[in-house]
Design a protein around this motif. Sequence first.
Motif, PDB file in Angstrom:
ATOM      1  N   ILE A  73      10.994 -16.491  -4.060  1.00  0.00           N
ATOM      2  CA  ILE A  73       9.943 -16.248  -3.200  1.00  0.00           C
ATOM      3  C   ILE A  73       8.508 -15.940  -4.026  1.00  0.00           C
ATOM      4  N   TYR A 127       5.365 -14.368  -4.701  1.00  0.00           N
ATOM      5  CA  TYR A 127       4.705 -13.038  -4.575  1.00  0.00           C
ATOM      6  C   TYR A 127       3.161 -13.125  -4.831  1.00  0.00           C
ATOM      7  N   LYS A 184      -0.035 -12.863  -2.588  1.00  0.00           N
ATOM      8  CA  LYS A 184      -0.518 -11.522  -1.900  1.00  0.00           C
ATOM      9  C   LYS A 184      -1.508 -10.910  -2.813  1.00  0.00           C
ATOM     10  N   ASN A 190      -1.466  -2.278   1.548  1.00  0.00           N
ATOM     11  CA  ASN A 190      -0.432  -1.254   2.039  1.00  0.00           C
ATOM     12  C   ASN A 190      -0.834   0.031   2.327  1.00  0.00           C
ATOM     13  N   TYR A 200       1.815  -4.421  -3.551  1.00  0.00           N
ATOM     14  CA  TYR A 200       2.978  -4.682  -3.440  1.00  0.00           C
ATOM     15  C   TYR A 200       3.743  -3.307  -2.943  1.00  0.00           C
ATOM     16  N   THR A 201       4.987  -3.621  -2.290  1.00  0.00           N
ATOM     17  CA  THR A 201       5.969  -2.544  -1.881  1.00  0.00           C
ATOM     18  C   THR A 201       6.776  -2.534  -3.077  1.00  0.00           C
ATOM     19  N   ASP A 216      10.012  -2.671  -3.292  1.00  0.00           N
ATOM     20  CA  ASP A 216      11.098  -3.699  -3.035  1.00  0.00           C
ATOM     21  C   ASP A 216      10.416  -5.000  -3.649  1.00  0.00           C
ATOM     22  N   GLU A 217       9.193  -5.328  -3.326  1.00  0.00           N
ATOM     23  CA  GLU A 217       8.488  -6.612  -3.793  1.00  0.00           C
ATOM     24  C   GLU A 217       8.250  -6.514  -5.352  1.00  0.00           C
ATOM     25  N   TYR A 252      11.712  -7.162  -7.084  1.00  0.00           N
ATOM     26  CA  TYR A 252      11.832  -8.808  -6.978  1.00  0.00           C
ATOM     27  C   TYR A 252      11.195  -9.372  -8.195  1.00  0.00           C
ATOM     28  N   ILE A 253       9.767  -9.274  -8.347  1.00  0.00           N
ATOM     29  CA  ILE A 253       8.858  -9.796  -9.344  1.00  0.00           C
ATOM     30  C   ILE A 253       9.557  -9.418 -10.494  1.00  0.00           C
TER      31      ILE A 253
END
Length: 130
Positions: free
Chosen positions: A47, A49, A52, A59, A107-108, A110-111, A114-115
């Motif tokens: 993914i 990101y 973004k 957010n 970013y959240t 969870d994001e 992931y990053i």
Amino acid sequence: MGKKITFHLSLFVYLIITSVNGQNNSKIEQFNLPPKTVFQEKSFQKIDYSEKLNSNVLNKEKASNFLKKFTNEEWEYLEKLKNDEYYYYLNANKYFVSLSDKVKYIYTVDELWYIYMFDIKLTEKLLSIK
């Protein structure tokens, strides 16, 4: 004659196994996965990101509590062990806390995880955003 064939077959099998393992390990080494993680390459989808960062959408809440997957008891247990897993999550938390508020609104949690695990370049870039 039979010994030569057996030797060559053994060498061939060894080279194939080494090649396959080398490919898997090089793929895994590009990531920053927690210790003892089993990487499932077939189910992995990258993914991006980074897009973004160019968005004006933020957010409502700032990303925080990066270790929310652990209860206090679990974290205390890991801390007592002082093992690779503990240091991985401790360093990850230090990284997340060091990010700017701007990044934490983009970013959240969870994001960001992931990053941190799968996008080393973006992980480094986020540190430079003020």
